[in-house]
Design a protein around this motif. Structure first.
Motif, mmCIF file in Angstrom:
data_model
loop_
_atom_site.group_PDB
_atom_site.id
_atom_site.type_symbol
_atom_site.label_atom_id
_atom_site.label_comp_id
_atom_site.label_asym_id
_atom_site.label_seq_id
_atom_site.Cartn_x
_atom_site.Cartn_y
_atom_site.Cartn_z
ATOM 1 N N GLN A 99 6.293 -69.142 -51.288
ATOM 2 C CA GLN A 99 6.050 -67.878 -50.593
ATOM 3 C C GLN A 99 7.207 -66.901 -50.803
ATOM 4 N N VAL A 100 8.425 -67.426 -50.757
ATOM 5 C CA VAL A 100 9.590 -66.571 -50.995
ATOM 6 C C VAL A 100 9.529 -65.995 -52.406
ATOM 7 N N ALA A 101 9.239 -66.836 -53.381
ATOM 8 C CA ALA A 101 9.173 -66.379 -54.766
ATOM 9 C C ALA A 101 8.101 -65.300 -54.943
ATOM 10 N N GLU A 102 6.987 -65.487 -54.271
ATOM 11 C CA GLU A 102 5.895 -64.505 -54.386
ATOM 12 C C GLU A 102 6.311 -63.154 -53.821
ATOM 13 N N VAL A 103 6.927 -63.157 -52.629
ATOM 14 C CA VAL A 103 7.330 -61.903 -52.009
ATOM 15 C C VAL A 103 8.455 -61.238 -52.803
ATOM 16 N N ALA A 104 9.363 -62.056 -53.351
ATOM 17 C CA ALA A 104 10.475 -61.518 -54.138
ATOM 18 C C ALA A 104 10.054 -61.125 -55.541
ATOM 19 N N GLU A 105 8.813 -61.483 -55.910
ATOM 20 C CA GLU A 105 8.243 -61.162 -57.222
ATOM 21 C C GLU A 105 9.052 -61.795 -58.351
ATOM 22 N N VAL A 106 9.366 -63.068 -58.152
ATOM 23 C CA VAL A 106 10.008 -63.863 -59.203
ATOM 24 C C VAL A 106 9.291 -65.206 -59.276
ATOM 25 N N SER A 107 9.539 -65.925 -60.352
ATOM 26 C CA SER A 107 8.957 -67.255 -60.467
ATOM 27 C C SER A 107 9.789 -68.258 -59.665
ATOM 28 N N ARG A 108 9.183 -69.399 -59.357
ATOM 29 C CA ARG A 108 9.939 -70.460 -58.676
ATOM 30 C C ARG A 108 11.137 -70.880 -59.531
ATOM 31 N N ARG A 109 10.939 -70.910 -60.834
ATOM 32 C CA ARG A 109 12.021 -71.299 -61.737
ATOM 33 C C ARG A 109 13.184 -70.318 -61.627
ATOM 34 N N THR A 110 12.872 -69.022 -61.592
ATOM 35 C CA THR A 110 13.934 -68.022 -61.449
ATOM 36 C C THR A 110 14.629 -68.170 -60.107
ATOM 37 N N LEU A 111 13.832 -68.364 -59.051
ATOM 38 C CA LEU A 111 14.430 -68.526 -57.718
ATOM 39 C C LEU A 111 15.425 -69.676 -57.704
ATOM 40 N N PRO A 130 25.815 -54.923 -71.938
ATOM 41 C CA PRO A 130 27.203 -55.234 -71.604
ATOM 42 C C PRO A 130 27.252 -56.289 -70.506
ATOM 43 N N ALA A 131 28.297 -57.111 -70.530
ATOM 44 C CA ALA A 131 28.417 -58.197 -69.559
ATOM 45 C C ALA A 131 28.410 -57.674 -68.132
ATOM 46 N N GLY A 132 29.089 -56.562 -67.883
ATOM 47 C CA GLY A 132 29.141 -56.016 -66.530
ATOM 48 C C GLY A 132 27.771 -55.616 -66.019
ATOM 49 N N LEU A 133 26.948 -55.021 -66.880
ATOM 50 C CA LEU A 133 25.598 -54.611 -66.488
ATOM 51 C C LEU A 133 24.739 -55.831 -66.188
ATOM 52 N N ARG A 134 24.855 -56.871 -67.020
ATOM 53 C CA ARG A 134 24.085 -58.100 -66.784
ATOM 54 C C ARG A 134 24.441 -58.705 -65.437
ATOM 55 N N GLU A 135 25.730 -58.725 -65.121
ATOM 56 C CA GLU A 135 26.160 -59.301 -63.853
ATOM 57 C C GLU A 135 25.646 -58.495 -62.673
ATOM 58 N N ARG A 136 25.631 -57.171 -62.803
ATOM 59 C CA ARG A 136 25.113 -56.338 -61.717
ATOM 60 C C ARG A 136 23.621 -56.574 -61.513
ATOM 61 N N LYS A 137 22.897 -56.724 -62.616
ATOM 62 C CA LYS A 137 21.461 -56.998 -62.509
ATOM 63 C C LYS A 137 21.218 -58.350 -61.846
ATOM 64 N N LYS A 138 22.032 -59.345 -62.223
ATOM 65 C CA LYS A 138 21.895 -60.663 -61.609
ATOM 66 C C LYS A 138 22.182 -60.597 -60.116
ATOM 67 N N GLN A 139 23.202 -59.822 -59.756
ATOM 68 C CA GLN A 139 23.556 -59.712 -58.347
ATOM 69 C C GLN A 139 22.442 -59.022 -57.564
ATOM 70 N N ARG A 140 21.839 -58.003 -58.152
ATOM 71 C CA ARG A 140 20.732 -57.316 -57.480
ATOM 72 C C ARG A 140 19.545 -58.257 -57.299
ATOM 73 N N THR A 141 19.255 -59.041 -58.330
ATOM 74 C CA THR A 141 18.152 -60.000 -58.231
ATOM 75 C C THR A 141 18.447 -61.038 -57.162
ATOM 76 N N ARG A 142 19.675 -61.526 -57.145
ATOM 77 C CA ARG A 142 20.080 -62.520 -56.158
ATOM 78 C C ARG A 142 19.918 -61.983 -54.740
ATOM 79 N N GLU A 143 20.368 -60.750 -54.521
ATOM 80 C CA GLU A 143 20.280 -60.145 -53.199
ATOM 81 C C GLU A 143 18.824 -59.905 -52.809
ATOM 82 N N ALA A 144 18.008 -59.488 -53.767
ATOM 83 C CA ALA A 144 16.592 -59.226 -53.478
ATOM 84 C C ALA A 144 15.879 -60.507 -53.066
ATOM 85 N N ILE A 145 16.173 -61.597 -53.755
ATOM 86 C CA ILE A 145 15.549 -62.876 -53.410
ATOM 87 C C ILE A 145 15.997 -63.330 -52.023
#
Length: 212
Positions: free
Chosen positions: A39-51, A4-19
């Motif tokens: 270094q930020v991407a590594e600690v946040a456990e995301v790729s540079r592209r995602t960041l 659902p769109a709402g769930l996707r947005e919440r996941k994106k927001q959580r990822t954004r906040e974590a980064i």
């Protein structure tokens, strides 16, 4: 099955906040200029592209915390009650922020907020980005004044520039006072008096804007 769109947005927001949280923690510990995006991407456990999909610049990892305030004064003008002038609406909102110790007013002694402000004011790249936010705030406020208060475009631009500059100056002075070792409660009386004085000066030039 698609989410659902709402769930996707919440996941994106959580990822954004974590980064952002990972970035700010690293910056505060090691210094903004000493930490790389990798270094930020590594600690946040995301790729540079995602960041970069969430934060287009290194500076935006920090100043996005203030992005909601870019159009705050404009929103106060557009949503003000009938009979309230634009300046009255902005003044009341700022004074309410002081009462609530809202970090955007500079009147916050929360350690994390103090550390964040110190880093911003000590880092030219971050300070420059904050000033860009102020420019956006000016443009949004000028547009709101012209649209909703029947103010001529030239008047609206001048008024918006003055109002945003006053809000920024008040916030910086409040932060300096708190950062010097005083609690927010100790600084509050002088912060309130300074705000009243500043808005009194604005009233002399722009108090009648938006009055039929």
């Amino acid at each position: 099955m698609t989410e659902p769109a709402g769930l996707r947005e919440r996941k994106k927001q959580r990822t954004r906040e974590a980064i952002s949280n990972a970035a700010i923690n690293l910056f505060l510990e090691h210094g903004f200029d000493q930490v790389s995006v990798a270094q930020v991407a590594e600690v946040a456990e995301v790729s540079r592209r995602t960041l970069f999909a969430y934060f287009p610049t290194k500076e935006s990892l920090v100043v996005h915390r203030f992005a909601d305030h870019e159009t705050e004064s404009a929103r106060m003008v557009r949503g003000r009650p009938e009979g309230r002038t634009p300046l009255e609406a902005i003044r009341e909102h700022f004074l309410d922020g002081l009462d609530r110790r809202d970090p955007i007013t500079g009147l916050s002694d929360v350690p994390e907020v103090l550390a964040l402000y110190r880093m911003i004011f000590a880092t030219p790249a971050l300070l420059a980005r904050m000033l860009e936010l102020n420019q956006t705030a000016e443009e949004a406020l000028a547009e709101a004044l012209a649209d909703t208060a029947a103010v001529r475009p030239g008047e609206a631009r001048v008024a918006a520039s003055a109002i945003v500059a006053v809000l920024w100056t008040l916030a910086r002075e409040n932060h300096r006072s708190v950062a010097s070792g005083h609690s927010a409660d100790e600084v509050f009386p002088q912060a309130r008096a300074a705000a009243e004085e500043a808005f009194g000066l604005l009233e002399g030039g722009f108090g009648r804007l938006g009055v039929a």
